[in-house]
Design a protein around this motif. Structure first.
Motif, PDB file in Angstrom:
ATOM      1  N   ILE A 204       5.065  -0.745  -8.012  1.00  0.00           N
ATOM      2  CA  ILE A 204       4.556   0.403  -7.005  1.00  0.00           C
ATOM      3  C   ILE A 204       4.949   1.586  -7.635  1.00  0.00           C
ATOM      4  CG2 ILE A 204       4.819  -1.131  -5.159  1.00  0.00           C
ATOM      5  CD1 ILE A 204       7.240   0.329  -4.307  1.00  0.00           C
ATOM      6  N   ASN A 205       5.790   1.713  -8.834  1.00  0.00           N
ATOM      7  CA  ASN A 205       6.031   2.991  -9.351  1.00  0.00           C
ATOM      8  C   ASN A 205       5.164   3.446 -10.583  1.00  0.00           C
ATOM      9  OD1 ASN A 205       8.795   3.345  -8.257  1.00  0.00           O
ATOM     10  ND2 ASN A 205       9.130   1.251  -9.052  1.00  0.00           N
ATOM     11  N   THR A 206       3.928   2.883 -10.450  1.00  0.00           N
ATOM     12  CA  THR A 206       2.804   3.193 -11.406  1.00  0.00           C
ATOM     13  C   THR A 206       1.704   3.506 -10.362  1.00  0.00           C
ATOM     14  OG1 THR A 206       1.894   0.759 -11.961  1.00  0.00           O
ATOM     15  CG2 THR A 206       3.532   1.674 -13.483  1.00  0.00           C
ATOM     16  N   THR A 234      -0.939   0.084  -1.360  1.00  0.00           N
ATOM     17  CA  THR A 234       0.504   1.103  -1.464  1.00  0.00           C
ATOM     18  C   THR A 234       0.267   2.183  -1.716  1.00  0.00           C
ATOM     19  OG1 THR A 234       1.541  -1.371  -1.954  1.00  0.00           O
ATOM     20  CG2 THR A 234       2.765   0.871  -2.479  1.00  0.00           C
ATOM     21  N   SER A 235       0.777   3.337  -1.025  1.00  0.00           N
ATOM     22  CA  SER A 235       0.405   4.699  -1.533  1.00  0.00           C
ATOM     23  C   SER A 235       1.333   4.946  -2.634  1.00  0.00           C
ATOM     24  CB  SER A 235       0.945   5.706  -0.332  1.00  0.00           C
ATOM     25  OG  SER A 235       2.415   5.393   0.069  1.00  0.00           O
ATOM     26  N   ALA A 236       0.813   5.841  -3.578  1.00  0.00           N
ATOM     27  CA  ALA A 236       1.499   6.346  -4.600  1.00  0.00           C
ATOM     28  C   ALA A 236       2.498   7.313  -4.446  1.00  0.00           C
ATOM     29  CB  ALA A 236       0.396   6.901  -5.953  1.00  0.00           C
ATOM     30  N   ASN A 237       3.082   7.827  -5.663  1.00  0.00           N
ATOM     31  CA  ASN A 237       4.312   8.616  -5.682  1.00  0.00           C
ATOM     32  C   ASN A 237       4.303  10.108  -4.857  1.00  0.00           C
ATOM     33  OD1 ASN A 237       2.701   9.340  -7.907  1.00  0.00           O
ATOM     34  ND2 ASN A 237       4.543  10.447  -8.534  1.00  0.00           N
ATOM     35  N   ASP A 238       3.034  10.594  -5.084  1.00  0.00           N
ATOM     36  CA  ASP A 238       2.953  12.236  -4.601  1.00  0.00           C
ATOM     37  C   ASP A 238       1.615  12.490  -3.838  1.00  0.00           C
ATOM     38  OD1 ASP A 238       1.077  12.010  -6.797  1.00  0.00           O
ATOM     39  OD2 ASP A 238       2.273  13.246  -7.934  1.00  0.00           O
ATOM     40  N   ALA A 239       1.448  13.783  -3.511  1.00  0.00           N
ATOM     41  CA  ALA A 239       0.075  14.128  -3.071  1.00  0.00           C
ATOM     42  C   ALA A 239      -0.550  13.275  -2.086  1.00  0.00           C
ATOM     43  CB  ALA A 239      -0.903  14.374  -4.165  1.00  0.00           C
ATOM     44  N   GLN A 274       4.411   3.605   0.410  1.00  0.00           N
ATOM     45  CA  GLN A 274       4.345   2.725   1.677  1.00  0.00           C
ATOM     46  C   GLN A 274       3.260   1.755   1.440  1.00  0.00           C
ATOM     47  OE1 GLN A 274       2.707   4.781   5.227  1.00  0.00           O
ATOM     48  NE2 GLN A 274       3.367   2.986   6.462  1.00  0.00           N
ATOM     49  N   THR A 275       3.722   0.366   1.754  1.00  0.00           N
ATOM     50  CA  THR A 275       2.629  -0.668   1.699  1.00  0.00           C
ATOM     51  C   THR A 275       2.248  -1.081   3.184  1.00  0.00           C
ATOM     52  OG1 THR A 275       3.706  -1.585  -0.378  1.00  0.00           O
ATOM     53  CG2 THR A 275       2.299  -3.171   1.244  1.00  0.00           C
ATOM     54  N   MET A 305      -3.797   5.353  -6.087  1.00  0.00           N
ATOM     55  CA  MET A 305      -3.076   4.325  -5.400  1.00  0.00           C
ATOM     56  C   MET A 305      -2.342   3.696  -6.058  1.00  0.00           C
ATOM     57  SD  MET A 305      -4.687   1.973  -2.408  1.00  0.00           S
ATOM     58  CE  MET A 305      -5.802   0.995  -3.524  1.00  0.00           C
ATOM     59  N   ALA A 306      -1.074   3.334  -5.431  1.00  0.00           N
ATOM     60  CA  ALA A 306      -0.035   2.545  -6.516  1.00  0.00           C
ATOM     61  C   ALA A 306      -0.477   0.943  -6.661  1.00  0.00           C
ATOM     62  CB  ALA A 306       1.333   2.815  -6.132  1.00  0.00           C
ATOM     63  N   GLU A 307      -0.780   0.248  -5.532  1.00  0.00           N
ATOM     64  CA  GLU A 307      -1.047  -1.035  -5.576  1.00  0.00           C
ATOM     65  C   GLU A 307      -2.046  -1.448  -4.537  1.00  0.00           C
ATOM     66  OE1 GLU A 307       0.010  -4.086  -7.516  1.00  0.00           O
ATOM     67  OE2 GLU A 307       0.574  -2.580  -8.906  1.00  0.00           O
TER      68      GLU A 307
END
Length: 314
Positions: A204-206, A234-239, A274-275, A305-307
């Motif tokens: 989820i960090n990518t 899963t939402s990504a790190n920013d924006a 957030q997943t 999106m992260a995942e």
């Protein structure tokens, strides 16, 4: 002169006996002594988590005799299914329970007996078939104790609101079994730090990032048709403005004809990383290809999106 010491000791003994007699406690009685009630109505005992299974799950219910004593005679008790109470419960508690459908359960009976010298009735069985229930729907079945041949019914514990909030299922993450393709790749290519493979790399960090175009899509193709029961985003790190907002998950077995499986509108992710899990309603079919069409994001010119994970239920 010889003194008689017997009388003082005798008087003292009589006084002590009188004192002990005066301090003898009365028989202990509880407020609910002799009352009849449903033990399942107390606390959270009526909240039932079901396991997904083709075999019905047994739930026992019955009546009990309150207090420290035992029932001195056979006590016949009767119950009724009180489905009219569901609407009133929802109105009072702000919930949205539905009446458990008749097709989902069977019941062994609505009458039993608290035997003489006992405190609990012979159990009655409610058998619930979880495989016939809709996922994501909360069900309720109120059962009320309506009569007892001996003892007063406790009105606070007279009705059990059996609540079925959760169906537990064993799920298998099948994401890695599929091959990913996308309609819009990251500007640096799939091998870039935010290329499409990051969408399904299990980290989820990518993240996968690209210039958003309405109805752009990403897809997983499997070697054989498989049934997907749920998926996660899963939402990504920013924006947060880059998050998906409206989308449709579709399935196909030939890459030409697509069937809508799940549609979401106005979804939001309240935090980063957030997943959110989305259950497929009804009885989903098996497909070799699963494609998500992103109909709208949260407003940015970029999508991220992260995942994305797909799950099969066993």
């Amino acid at each position: 002169m010889k003194r008689n010491i017997f009388f003082p000791f005798a008087a003292l003994f009589v006084c002590l006996c009188a004192a002990v007699s005066c301090n003898k406690p009365n028989d202990v009685k509880l407020e609910n002594e002799g009352s009849v009630y449903m033990p399942q109505a107390a606390g959270t005992r009526s909240v039932i988590d079901l396991q997904l299974s083709t075999k019905p799950q047994e739930i026992a219910f019955g009546a009990a005799y309150g207090g420290l004593e035992y029932s001195k005679q056979e006590n016949a008790v009767t119950f009724k299914l009180d489905t009219a109470l569901v609407a009133a419960y929802n109105a009072k508690n702000g919930t949205s329970y539905r009446v458990l459908p008749d097709s989902v359960y069977t019941i062994s009976g609505l009458s039993s007996v608290i035997p003489s010298g006992g405190t609990s009735s012979n159990p009655l069985l409610l058998n619930v078939a979880s495989s016939r229930m809709r996922f994501g729907v909360r069900y309720m079945l109120p059962i009320t104790l309506v009569s007892a041949s001996s003892g007063a019914i406790n009105p606070q514990l007279q009705t059990t609101y059996f609540r079925f909030d959760t169906i537990l299922r064993k799920s298998v993450d099948i994401t890695a079994q599929g091959t990913l393709t996308v309609s819009n790749e990251n500007g640096g290519g799939s091998g870039a730090g935010e290329g499409s493979p990051k969408l399904v790399d299990g980290d989820i960090n990518t993240k996968y990032l690209y210039n958003y175009v309405a109805d752009s899509w990403f897809e997983l193709k499997f070697p054989t048709a498989t049934v997907v029961g749920a998926y996660t985003f899963t939402s990504a790190n920013d924006a947060a403005s880059r998050d998906p907002k409206n989308w449709t998950l579709k399935g196909s077995n030939d890459g030409i004809n697509w069937t809508d499986i799940d549609t979401r509108v106005d979804e939001t992710f309240v935090s980063r990383f957030q997943t959110k899990r989305y259950e497929i309603a009804g009885t989903p079919a098996a497909y070799t290809q699963y494609r998500v069409y992103v109909n709208a994001n949260a407003g940015s010119s970029l999508f991220q999106m992260a995942e994305w994970r797909l799950f099969r239920y066993e």
